[in-house]
Design a protein around this motif. Structure first.
Motif, PDB file in Angstrom:
ATOM      1  N   MET A  48      45.340  49.846  24.568  1.00  0.00           N
ATOM      2  CA  MET A  48      44.813  49.076  25.911  1.00  0.00           C
ATOM      3  C   MET A  48      46.157  49.711  26.228  1.00  0.00           C
ATOM      4  O   MET A  48      47.321  48.984  26.255  1.00  0.00           O
ATOM      5  CB  MET A  48      43.753  48.152  25.231  1.00  0.00           C
ATOM      6  CG  MET A  48      44.392  47.194  26.783  1.00  0.00           C
ATOM      7  SD  MET A  48      42.604  45.630  26.764  1.00  0.00           S
ATOM      8  CE  MET A  48      43.901  44.913  25.603  1.00  0.00           C
ATOM      9  N   ASN A  49      45.618  50.218  27.387  1.00  0.00           N
ATOM     10  CA  ASN A  49      46.274  50.557  28.359  1.00  0.00           C
ATOM     11  C   ASN A  49      46.381  49.220  29.906  1.00  0.00           C
ATOM     12  O   ASN A  49      45.146  49.592  29.747  1.00  0.00           O
ATOM     13  CB  ASN A  49      46.253  52.122  29.636  1.00  0.00           C
ATOM     14  CG  ASN A  49      46.896  53.161  28.119  1.00  0.00           C
ATOM     15  OD1 ASN A  49      48.349  52.560  27.268  1.00  0.00           O
ATOM     16  ND2 ASN A  49      46.392  54.384  28.661  1.00  0.00           N
ATOM     17  N   LEU A  50      47.200  48.852  30.416  1.00  0.00           N
ATOM     18  CA  LEU A  50      47.109  47.515  30.905  1.00  0.00           C
ATOM     19  C   LEU A  50      48.190  48.246  32.615  1.00  0.00           C
ATOM     20  O   LEU A  50      49.493  48.246  32.087  1.00  0.00           O
ATOM     21  CB  LEU A  50      47.107  45.919  30.797  1.00  0.00           C
ATOM     22  CG  LEU A  50      46.170  46.141  29.848  1.00  0.00           C
ATOM     23  CD1 LEU A  50      46.651  44.977  29.201  1.00  0.00           C
ATOM     24  CD2 LEU A  50      45.138  45.344  30.242  1.00  0.00           C
ATOM     25  N   LYS A  51      47.938  47.933  33.773  1.00  0.00           N
ATOM     26  CA  LYS A  51      48.727  47.743  34.667  1.00  0.00           C
ATOM     27  C   LYS A  51      49.448  46.312  34.087  1.00  0.00           C
ATOM     28  O   LYS A  51      48.969  45.399  34.474  1.00  0.00           O
ATOM     29  CB  LYS A  51      48.533  48.357  35.946  1.00  0.00           C
ATOM     30  CG  LYS A  51      49.106  48.198  36.902  1.00  0.00           C
ATOM     31  CD  LYS A  51      47.703  48.407  38.270  1.00  0.00           C
ATOM     32  CE  LYS A  51      49.463  49.150  39.458  1.00  0.00           C
ATOM     33  NZ  LYS A  51      48.742  50.157  39.927  1.00  0.00           N
ATOM     34  N   MET A  95      47.838  39.473  29.780  1.00  0.00           N
ATOM     35  CA  MET A  95      47.725  40.464  30.721  1.00  0.00           C
ATOM     36  C   MET A  95      46.626  41.445  31.402  1.00  0.00           C
ATOM     37  O   MET A  95      47.162  41.973  32.247  1.00  0.00           O
ATOM     38  CB  MET A  95      48.822  41.434  28.737  1.00  0.00           C
ATOM     39  CG  MET A  95      50.294  41.159  29.075  1.00  0.00           C
ATOM     40  SD  MET A  95      50.530  42.166  27.422  1.00  0.00           S
ATOM     41  CE  MET A  95      50.530  41.393  25.362  1.00  0.00           C
ATOM     42  N   ILE A  96      45.559  41.856  30.581  1.00  0.00           N
ATOM     43  CA  ILE A  96      44.266  41.870  30.768  1.00  0.00           C
ATOM     44  C   ILE A  96      44.263  40.875  32.530  1.00  0.00           C
ATOM     45  O   ILE A  96      43.699  41.760  33.117  1.00  0.00           O
ATOM     46  CB  ILE A  96      42.845  41.634  30.723  1.00  0.00           C
ATOM     47  CG1 ILE A  96      43.151  42.197  28.784  1.00  0.00           C
ATOM     48  CG2 ILE A  96      41.623  41.478  31.080  1.00  0.00           C
ATOM     49  CD1 ILE A  96      42.662  41.859  27.961  1.00  0.00           C
ATOM     50  N   ASP A  97      44.536  40.026  32.654  1.00  0.00           N
ATOM     51  CA  ASP A  97      44.307  38.518  34.043  1.00  0.00           C
ATOM     52  C   ASP A  97      45.777  39.740  35.156  1.00  0.00           C
ATOM     53  O   ASP A  97      45.342  39.929  36.200  1.00  0.00           O
ATOM     54  CB  ASP A  97      44.279  38.071  33.812  1.00  0.00           C
ATOM     55  CG  ASP A  97      43.556  37.390  33.608  1.00  0.00           C
ATOM     56  OD1 ASP A  97      42.128  37.456  32.992  1.00  0.00           O
ATOM     57  OD2 ASP A  97      43.137  35.341  32.475  1.00  0.00           O
ATOM     58  N   HIS A  98      46.243  40.018  34.637  1.00  0.00           N
ATOM     59  CA  HIS A  98      47.278  40.437  35.652  1.00  0.00           C
ATOM     60  C   HIS A  98      46.910  42.178  36.144  1.00  0.00           C
ATOM     61  O   HIS A  98      47.151  42.406  37.294  1.00  0.00           O
ATOM     62  CB  HIS A  98      48.467  40.450  34.352  1.00  0.00           C
ATOM     63  CG  HIS A  98      49.877  40.753  35.536  1.00  0.00           C
ATOM     64  ND1 HIS A  98      50.915  40.163  36.730  1.00  0.00           N
ATOM     65  CD2 HIS A  98      50.643  41.820  35.714  1.00  0.00           C
ATOM     66  CE1 HIS A  98      51.478  40.770  36.892  1.00  0.00           C
ATOM     67  NE2 HIS A  98      51.704  42.161  36.151  1.00  0.00           N
ATOM     68  N   GLU A 121      38.001  31.204  43.870  1.00  0.00           N
ATOM     69  CA  GLU A 121      38.630  30.712  42.629  1.00  0.00           C
ATOM     70  C   GLU A 121      38.080  31.635  41.432  1.00  0.00           C
ATOM     71  O   GLU A 121      39.554  31.951  41.258  1.00  0.00           O
ATOM     72  CB  GLU A 121      38.355  29.733  43.030  1.00  0.00           C
ATOM     73  CG  GLU A 121      38.797  28.694  43.838  1.00  0.00           C
ATOM     74  CD  GLU A 121      40.075  28.738  44.720  1.00  0.00           C
ATOM     75  OE1 GLU A 121      40.759  28.720  43.603  1.00  0.00           O
ATOM     76  OE2 GLU A 121      40.252  29.080  45.511  1.00  0.00           O
ATOM     77  N   ALA A 122      37.064  32.189  41.624  1.00  0.00           N
ATOM     78  CA  ALA A 122      36.910  32.600  40.232  1.00  0.00           C
ATOM     79  C   ALA A 122      37.865  33.961  39.745  1.00  0.00           C
ATOM     80  O   ALA A 122      37.955  34.847  38.909  1.00  0.00           O
ATOM     81  CB  ALA A 122      35.755  33.149  39.612  1.00  0.00           C
ATOM     82  N   LEU A 123      37.938  34.731  40.944  1.00  0.00           N
ATOM     83  CA  LEU A 123      38.617  35.696  41.187  1.00  0.00           C
ATOM     84  C   LEU A 123      40.130  35.928  40.661  1.00  0.00           C
ATOM     85  O   LEU A 123      40.414  37.003  39.868  1.00  0.00           O
ATOM     86  CB  LEU A 123      38.527  36.980  42.431  1.00  0.00           C
ATOM     87  CG  LEU A 123      38.706  37.982  42.824  1.00  0.00           C
ATOM     88  CD1 LEU A 123      37.470  38.285  41.750  1.00  0.00           C
ATOM     89  CD2 LEU A 123      38.436  38.431  43.767  1.00  0.00           C
ATOM     90  N   GLN A 124      40.587  35.363  40.557  1.00  0.00           N
ATOM     91  CA  GLN A 124      42.521  34.452  40.372  1.00  0.00           C
ATOM     92  C   GLN A 124      42.699  36.282  40.373  1.00  0.00           C
ATOM     93  O   GLN A 124      43.650  36.364  39.607  1.00  0.00           O
ATOM     94  CB  GLN A 124      42.397  34.537  38.865  1.00  0.00           C
ATOM     95  CG  GLN A 124      41.587  33.057  38.374  1.00  0.00           C
ATOM     96  CD  GLN A 124      41.387  32.784  37.092  1.00  0.00           C
ATOM     97  OE1 GLN A 124      41.731  33.910  35.852  1.00  0.00           O
ATOM     98  NE2 GLN A 124      40.421  31.760  36.179  1.00  0.00           N
ATOM     99  N   LEU A 125      43.755  36.149  41.683  1.00  0.00           N
ATOM    100  CA  LEU A 125      44.246  36.943  42.665  1.00  0.00           C
ATOM    101  C   LEU A 125      45.834  37.178  42.013  1.00  0.00           C
ATOM    102  O   LEU A 125      46.698  37.597  42.655  1.00  0.00           O
ATOM    103  CB  LEU A 125      43.906  37.209  43.397  1.00  0.00           C
ATOM    104  CG  LEU A 125      42.098  38.401  43.383  1.00  0.00           C
ATOM    105  CD1 LEU A 125      42.058  38.829  44.842  1.00  0.00           C
ATOM    106  CD2 LEU A 125      42.353  39.533  42.637  1.00  0.00           C
TER     107      LEU A 125
END
Length: 127
Positions: A48-51, A95-98, A121-125
């Motif tokens: 998986m590639n993640l930013k 890492m996915i959340d980030h 709040e569920a968005l967690q930015l």
């Protein structure tokens, strides 16, 4: 975390959609048209590639042998995570959340505000 678990978690993010612009072997996960992850499976193992923020990307590469510079991506801002079971599930989810948060924060203001209004709040930015 395996390929199917990663796919499920990625698609569980608010308004995440799966696309296949590079062919059937690589899923691209997007929010409002912007890519936040790619997911591929080869020989039974996923990757998986993640930013990622550049400093954090380097730290993760130092901490985990299964985190390498982003394959076919800007290696400063993207990591490739090999889903070989060596990274704790909670860390991969973080890492996915980030990655999702970085891309969501970079959306046009009208899209960002719309997401925040809908998911709050569920968005967690937080990155």
């Amino acid at each position: 975390m395996d390929y199917l678990q990663a796919r499920s978690y990625l698609l569980g993010k608010p308004e995440a959609v799966e696309d296949f612009p590079f062919g059937p072997d690589v899923a691209v996960m997007k929010i409002r048209g912007k890519m936040f992850a790619t997911l591929a499976s080869e020989q039974g193992e996923g990757r998986m590639n993640l930013k990622c923020e550049p400093q954090q990307a380097m730290m993760l590469r130092d901490m985990f042998s299964a985190v390498i510079p982003g394959y076919h991506m800007n290696k400063l801002h993207w990591n490739t995570i090999l889903l070989d079971g060596s990274i704790p599930v909670g860390e991969i989810q973080r890492m996915i959340d980030h990655s999702y948060a970085l891309v969501a924060k970079g959306l046009k203001k009208v899209d960002r505000v719309g997401l925040l209004a809908k998911y709050g709040e569920a968005l967690q930015l937080d990155v």
